[in-house]
Write an enzyme that holds these catalytic residues in place. Structure first.
Site, PDB file in Angstrom:
ATOM      1  N   HIS A  56       0.752  -1.176   0.135  1.00 35.58           N
ATOM      2  CA  HIS A  56      -0.178   0.086   0.072  1.00 35.58           C
ATOM      3  C   HIS A  56       0.944   1.293   0.184  1.00 35.58           C
ATOM      4  O   HIS A  56       2.192   1.188   0.048  1.00 35.58           O
ATOM      5  CB  HIS A  56      -0.905   0.029   1.014  1.00 35.58           C
ATOM      6  N   HIS A  58       1.535   3.997   2.068  1.00 42.99           N
ATOM      7  CA  HIS A  58       1.873   4.638   3.163  1.00 42.99           C
ATOM      8  C   HIS A  58       3.236   4.656   3.183  1.00 42.99           C
ATOM      9  O   HIS A  58       3.993   3.755   2.632  1.00 42.99           O
ATOM     10  CB  HIS A  58       1.349   3.918   4.569  1.00 42.99           C
ATOM     11  N   HIS A 114      -7.643  -0.865   5.375  1.00 40.42           N
ATOM     12  CA  HIS A 114      -6.354   0.127   5.973  1.00 40.42           C
ATOM     13  C   HIS A 114      -6.091   1.234   5.127  1.00 40.42           C
ATOM     14  O   HIS A 114      -6.260   2.451   5.411  1.00 40.42           O
ATOM     15  CB  HIS A 114      -5.153  -0.756   6.240  1.00 40.42           C
TER      16      HIS A 114
HETATM   17 FE    FE Z   1       2.641   0.669   8.336  1.00 42.64          FE
HETATM   18 ZN    ZN Z   2      -0.023   1.639   6.808  1.00 36.93          ZN
END
Ligand code: FE
Ligand code: ZN
Length: 255
Positions: A56, A58, A114
């Site tokens: 992902h 982030h 998330h």
């Molecule tokens: Fe993380």
């Molecule tokens: Zn994350």
């Protein structure tokens, strides 16, 4: 076991993972929390980086992408649904796609919750899944971009992998997760035993990652929304599992 896996701590509580296909020597880093730490691990192993597999967008998962790509000219594979936020991405993938690392094959699963486009890589031949921030030992990722219903469906997907699957989670949150889990599942004997074991391991500085899916099914409250004991402890017997999951997640957010 066609894959060799090396794990190392980095940043404050992340884990880095290098995986190597024994047959071809292809090497991937799963996420790029810290380019310098990943290079040090490559150096120590004597490996050359050929791929980045992002879970992902982030920063503690894709923040090292560009530095590593500039250095290694590696191929970056990442989530289709957040491709615009994955620096340097070459190949966006999603549910149903197959990623080859040399001769080793990973199935890709969308696990939104998330983040909106989070993905998981499952190497069935090695019984190994790289789950990013979707599931942790006795925990799950915070719902930054998804709904409880989405995250519950994503966790069910992971829970449907073979029970012997090792789950390579991206953070060492286990001790805090165990303390919370005991508050919502207080009569779970496996959980009590595991929490004590985790205290011993962490006191000795031993990683609790990877975990094993079969153990998570017994002790992770975020997978147990259908369990009567957990429902009873929450005062939610017979409630919709999505609601039970959502309440568990809410409580954890303010634990
Ligand atoms: Fe993380
Ligand atoms: Zn994350």
């Amino acid at each position: 076991m066609p894959l060799e896996i090396r794990q190392f701590p980095c940043l404050s509580d992340n884990y880095g993972f290098l995986i190597r296909d024994r047959e071809t020597g292809a090497v991937a880093t799963v996420d790029t929390p810290d380019a310098a730490a990943i290079n040090a691990a490559l150096d120590e192993a004597g490996w050359r980086l050929t791929h980045i597999l992002n879970t992902h967008h982030h920063f503690d998962h894709a923040g090292g992408n560009l530095a590593l790509k500039a250095q290694w000219n590696c191929e970056i594979i990442g989530p289709k649904a957040e491709a615009a936020r994955i620096p340097g991405i070459d190949r966006p993938v999603g549910d149903g796609d197959i990623v080859m690392l040399g001769t080793s094959k990973a199935a890709v699963y969308d696990t939104p919750g998330h983040t909106a486009g989070h993905i998981v890589y499952h190497f069935a031949s090695d019984a190994a899944a790289f789950v990013g921030d979707t599931i942790f030992a006795m925990g799950c990722g915070r719902l930054f971009e998804g709904t409880p219903a989405e995250m519950w469906a994503s966790l069910r997907k992971v829970a449907g992998l073979p029970p012997e699957t090792r789950l390579y989670c991206a953070h060492e949150y286990t001790k805090a997760n165990a303390a919370f889990a005991l508050t919502v599942d207080p009569h779970n004997d496996e959980l009590k035993a595991r929490a004590a074991e985790v205290d011993r391991l962490r006191a000795a500085g031993t990683p609790t990652v990877p975990t094993v899916l079969s153990l998570e099914l017994q002790t992770n409250p975020f997978l147990r929304a259908e369990d009567e004991g957990l429902q009873a402890a929450l005062g939610m017997i017979g409630a919709d599992p999505v609601e039970v999951f959502a309440e568990t997640r809410r409580r954890k957010d303010s634990f």
